[in-house]
Design an enzyme around this catalytic site. Structure first.
Site, PDB file in Angstrom:
ATOM      1  N   ASP A   7       0.691  -1.408   0.067  1.00  0.00           N
ATOM      2  CA  ASP A   7       0.055  -0.001   0.029  1.00  0.00           C
ATOM      3  C   ASP A   7       1.085   1.323   0.044  1.00  0.00           C
ATOM      4  O   ASP A   7       2.033   1.186   0.266  1.00  0.00           O
ATOM      5  CB  ASP A   7      -0.785   0.000   1.129  1.00  0.00           C
ATOM      6  N   PHE A   8       0.260   2.503  -0.258  1.00  0.00           N
ATOM      7  CA  PHE A   8       1.149   3.646  -0.252  1.00  0.00           C
ATOM      8  C   PHE A   8       0.931   4.581   0.995  1.00  0.00           C
ATOM      9  O   PHE A   8       1.478   4.483   1.542  1.00  0.00           O
ATOM     10  CB  PHE A   8       1.013   4.305  -1.691  1.00  0.00           C
ATOM     11  N   ASP A   9      -0.327   5.151   0.552  1.00  0.00           N
ATOM     12  CA  ASP A   9      -0.692   6.323   1.790  1.00  0.00           C
ATOM     13  C   ASP A   9      -0.896   5.467   3.277  1.00  0.00           C
ATOM     14  O   ASP A   9      -1.590   4.585   3.067  1.00  0.00           O
ATOM     15  CB  ASP A   9      -1.937   6.684   1.436  1.00  0.00           C
ATOM     16  N   GLY A  96      -5.060   3.084  -3.715  1.00  0.00           N
ATOM     17  CA  GLY A  96      -6.109   3.972  -4.149  1.00  0.00           C
ATOM     18  C   GLY A  96      -5.911   5.344  -4.431  1.00  0.00           C
ATOM     19  O   GLY A  96      -6.609   6.193  -4.724  1.00  0.00           O
ATOM     20  N   LYS A 141      -7.735  -4.922  -4.087  1.00  0.00           N
ATOM     21  CA  LYS A 141      -6.458  -5.180  -4.206  1.00  0.00           C
ATOM     22  C   LYS A 141      -6.098  -6.678  -4.477  1.00  0.00           C
ATOM     23  O   LYS A 141      -4.953  -7.125  -4.835  1.00  0.00           O
ATOM     24  CB  LYS A 141      -5.589  -4.564  -3.010  1.00  0.00           C
ATOM     25  N   ASP A 171      -6.837  -2.340   2.272  1.00  0.00           N
ATOM     26  CA  ASP A 171      -5.728  -3.377   1.943  1.00  0.00           C
ATOM     27  C   ASP A 171      -6.215  -4.711   2.484  1.00  0.00           C
ATOM     28  O   ASP A 171      -5.636  -5.577   2.044  1.00  0.00           O
ATOM     29  CB  ASP A 171      -4.579  -2.775   3.040  1.00  0.00           C
TER      30      ASP A 171
END
Length: 215
Positions: A7-9, A96, A141, A171
């Site tokens: 995941d990023f954020d 997202g 995801k 996630d």
């Protein structure tokens, strides 16, 4: 072939892209409130994302780019990515959030990943439309991870060979199907789905090393 999907954020970055964008037009508090509800699984992620992006309607694109340029990787994240790629691991970011913010943060740190699956903010006449496009609005995801696994490894790589790292409710699908589910300071609703929890990139590096993923 091992695939590690981040995941990023909230995971690779402690920046929240929609909040940074909201800072440019005074909607950051509203953004943060909607995000928190979504990450705690109180409202559907797709609904929350559309609500947040609607608040950005008419934001000049140069202002959006200024916000994307403020997105930064969490301390140690670049080192983990670099170590994984050096070990021959396929590194993907499934978010997202938005391609431009991810790309900006990676470029600043001088690291690359093998795949970015993210969303986009359409622009018309130099301004954001308030809409959002991309594979991770309604799409989930786990589907993205399955597609990557099939594309990258063919018959040689299964979901059991994948690692997912995330923190929020969106996630959960990839955490539930990955061979190893790693929660990065996960939200309370997410922690039960995690095989292991870490609180720093240094901890994550040590975990990946102990699992033999970094060689």
């Amino acid at each position: 072939m091992t695939i590690v999907a981040f995941d990023f954020d909230g995971t690779l970055s402690d920046s929240e892209m929609t909040v940074l964008l909201g800072n440019r037009n005074g909607t950051a508090d509203d953004m943060a409130s909607i995000t928190e509800r979504a990450m705690n699984d109180e409202i559907a992620y797709a609904e929350s994302l559309r609500k947040r992006c609607a608040l950005l309607e008419a934001l000049p694109d140069e202002e959006a780019q200024t916000a994307f340029d403020e997105v930064v990787l969490r301390p140690g994240a670049a080192d983990v990515i670099a170590a994984l790629r050096e070990a021959g691991v396929y590194v993907a970011i499934l978010t997202g959030g938005f391609e431009r913010g991810v790309a900006s943060a990676l470029e600043r740190e001088g690291v690359e990943v093998d795949a970015i699956v993210a969303n986009r903010l359409p622009v018309e006449n130099g301004k954001l439309t308030g809409e959002v496009e991309g594979p991770l609005i309604e799409g989930t995801k786990d589907d993205a991870l399955e597609v990557l696994t099939a594309a990258v490894g063919g018959d040689q790589t299964a979901l059991a060979d994948t690692v997912a790292v995330g923190d929020g409710a969106n996630d959960l699908p990839m955490l539930e199907v990955a061979g190893l589910a790693v929660g990065f300071e996960p939200k309370p609703a997410v922690e039960p789905a995690c095989d292991v929890v870490v609180e720093s990139m240094a901890e994550l590096h040590d975990l990946l090393e102990s699992e033999g993923i970094l060689g």
